[in-house]
Scaffold this motif. Structure first.
Motif, PDB file in Angstrom:
ATOM      1  N   TRP A  48     -85.314  64.601 -60.708  1.00 50.73           N
ATOM      2  CA  TRP A  48     -84.160  64.430 -61.603  1.00 50.73           C
ATOM      3  C   TRP A  48     -84.319  63.185 -62.462  1.00 50.73           C
ATOM      4  O   TRP A  48     -84.106  63.231 -63.671  1.00 50.73           O
ATOM      5  N   ASP A 143     -76.245  60.650 -61.691  1.00 52.59           N
ATOM      6  CA  ASP A 143     -76.372  62.040 -61.253  1.00 52.59           C
ATOM      7  C   ASP A 143     -75.083  62.445 -60.546  1.00 52.59           C
ATOM      8  O   ASP A 143     -74.699  61.844 -59.546  1.00 52.59           O
ATOM      9  N   GLU A 144     -74.422  63.461 -61.094  1.00 52.69           N
ATOM     10  CA  GLU A 144     -73.244  64.037 -60.437  1.00 52.69           C
ATOM     11  C   GLU A 144     -73.577  65.475 -60.071  1.00 52.69           C
ATOM     12  O   GLU A 144     -74.535  66.050 -60.596  1.00 52.69           O
ATOM     13  N   ALA A 145     -72.784  66.070 -59.204  1.00 51.87           N
ATOM     14  CA  ALA A 145     -73.038  67.445 -58.752  1.00 51.87           C
ATOM     15  C   ALA A 145     -73.080  68.430 -59.917  1.00 51.87           C
ATOM     16  O   ALA A 145     -73.806  69.422 -59.870  1.00 51.87           O
ATOM     17  N   THR A 146     -72.340  68.157 -60.974  1.00 55.44           N
ATOM     18  CA  THR A 146     -72.291  69.073 -62.117  1.00 55.44           C
ATOM     19  C   THR A 146     -73.336  68.753 -63.185  1.00 55.44           C
ATOM     20  O   THR A 146     -73.465  69.484 -64.160  1.00 55.44           O
ATOM     21  N   GLY A 147     -74.067  67.669 -63.029  1.00 55.02           N
ATOM     22  CA  GLY A 147     -75.082  67.303 -64.013  1.00 55.02           C
ATOM     23  C   GLY A 147     -75.031  65.821 -64.326  1.00 55.02           C
ATOM     24  O   GLY A 147     -74.310  65.050 -63.689  1.00 55.02           O
ATOM     25  N   ARG A 169     -70.057  63.877 -70.106  1.00 55.30           N
ATOM     26  CA  ARG A 169     -70.622  64.768 -69.106  1.00 55.30           C
ATOM     27  C   ARG A 169     -71.349  65.966 -69.714  1.00 55.30           C
ATOM     28  O   ARG A 169     -72.492  66.200 -69.397  1.00 55.30           O
ATOM     29  N   ASP A 170     -70.721  66.739 -70.539  1.00 53.47           N
ATOM     30  CA  ASP A 170     -71.358  67.954 -71.065  1.00 53.47           C
ATOM     31  C   ASP A 170     -72.147  67.698 -72.340  1.00 53.47           C
ATOM     32  O   ASP A 170     -73.202  68.291 -72.554  1.00 53.47           O
ATOM     33  N   ALA A 185     -75.718  69.065 -70.778  1.00 54.44           N
ATOM     34  CA  ALA A 185     -75.778  70.179 -69.835  1.00 54.44           C
ATOM     35  C   ALA A 185     -77.158  70.828 -69.795  1.00 54.44           C
ATOM     36  O   ALA A 185     -77.512  71.474 -68.815  1.00 54.44           O
ATOM     37  N   ARG A 191     -79.120  73.013 -62.218  1.00 52.90           N
ATOM     38  CA  ARG A 191     -77.817  72.492 -61.753  1.00 52.90           C
ATOM     39  C   ARG A 191     -76.754  73.542 -61.924  1.00 52.90           C
ATOM     40  O   ARG A 191     -76.709  74.311 -62.791  1.00 52.90           O
TER      41      ARG A 191
END
Length: 191
Positions: A48, A143-147, A169-170, A185, A191
């Motif tokens: 990652w 790094d988060e669980a969603t990306g 985030r996105d 994303a 992910r």
């Protein structure tokens, strides 16, 4: 100290200085100097971390205006006792292929991609040191669980500290230090 290899021994009583890093050919690849102490990244790098650096470097190179360059994993000589290694930086410096570090006055943006072993340094130590050196823009990527999430900071010149300007985030849309549009994303598959 007797069991340490010679290259790990400080060359003088005062310890290490920025110029000493260029003489440490036996040191691990990602050796930094923080407050006169050598800092080694010895933990294995996660996929990652490397992929984020690769993808952000490519995205920035595609959007960087003429007269700016994007570099990865290069040190910045903040002062005589500090030469941290940025994961990514954007510079206005004239590039010499043999250069091993940048001056903070030539760095417009520094990006740190947080890994488990660098969390404290990236969130606190480097954040304060880059601001004190006058680097105008800083991103910290986590790094988060969603990306990936990008924490964006801009230097507040009167205080000499970074002010947070957003958490992305996105997608990442910024007007400074130049027009930037990155689909976060799509940076790391799976992910």
């Amino acid at each position: 100290m007797a069991d340490l290899p010679d290259w790990m021994r400080p060359p003088r009583e005062e310890g290490w200085f920025a110029e000493d890093l260029d003489q440490l050919s036996e040191a691990p690849r990602h050796t930094e100097l923080i407050d006169g102490a050598l800092v080694f990244t010895m933990a294995p790098q996660r996929y990652w971390h490397g992929r984020i650096i690769d993808d952000l470097t490519a995205a920035l190179r595609n959007q960087t205006p003429s007269g700016m360059e994007v570099a990865r994993e290069m040190t910045i000589r903040l002062d005589a006792r500090n030469r941290p290694e940025a994961d990514i930086l954007v510079t206005s410096a004239s590039i010499d292929p043999d250069m091993t570090w940048f001056e903070p006055a030539d760095v417009l943006l520094v990006v740190e991609v947080v890994s488990p072993e660098s969390t404290f340094r990236d969130r606190t130590v480097k954040l304060r040191k880059y601001a004190a050196a006058g680097i105008p823009h800083h991103w910290r990527v986590e790094d988060e669980a969603t990306g990936p999430v990008v924490h964006v900071y801009e230097l507040d010149e009167p205080t000499g500290a970074y002010a947070p300007t957003g958490v992305f985030r996105d997608s990442l849309h910024l007007a400074v230090p130049f027009e930037i549009d990155i689909d976060l994303a799509k940076l790391v598959p799976g992910r």
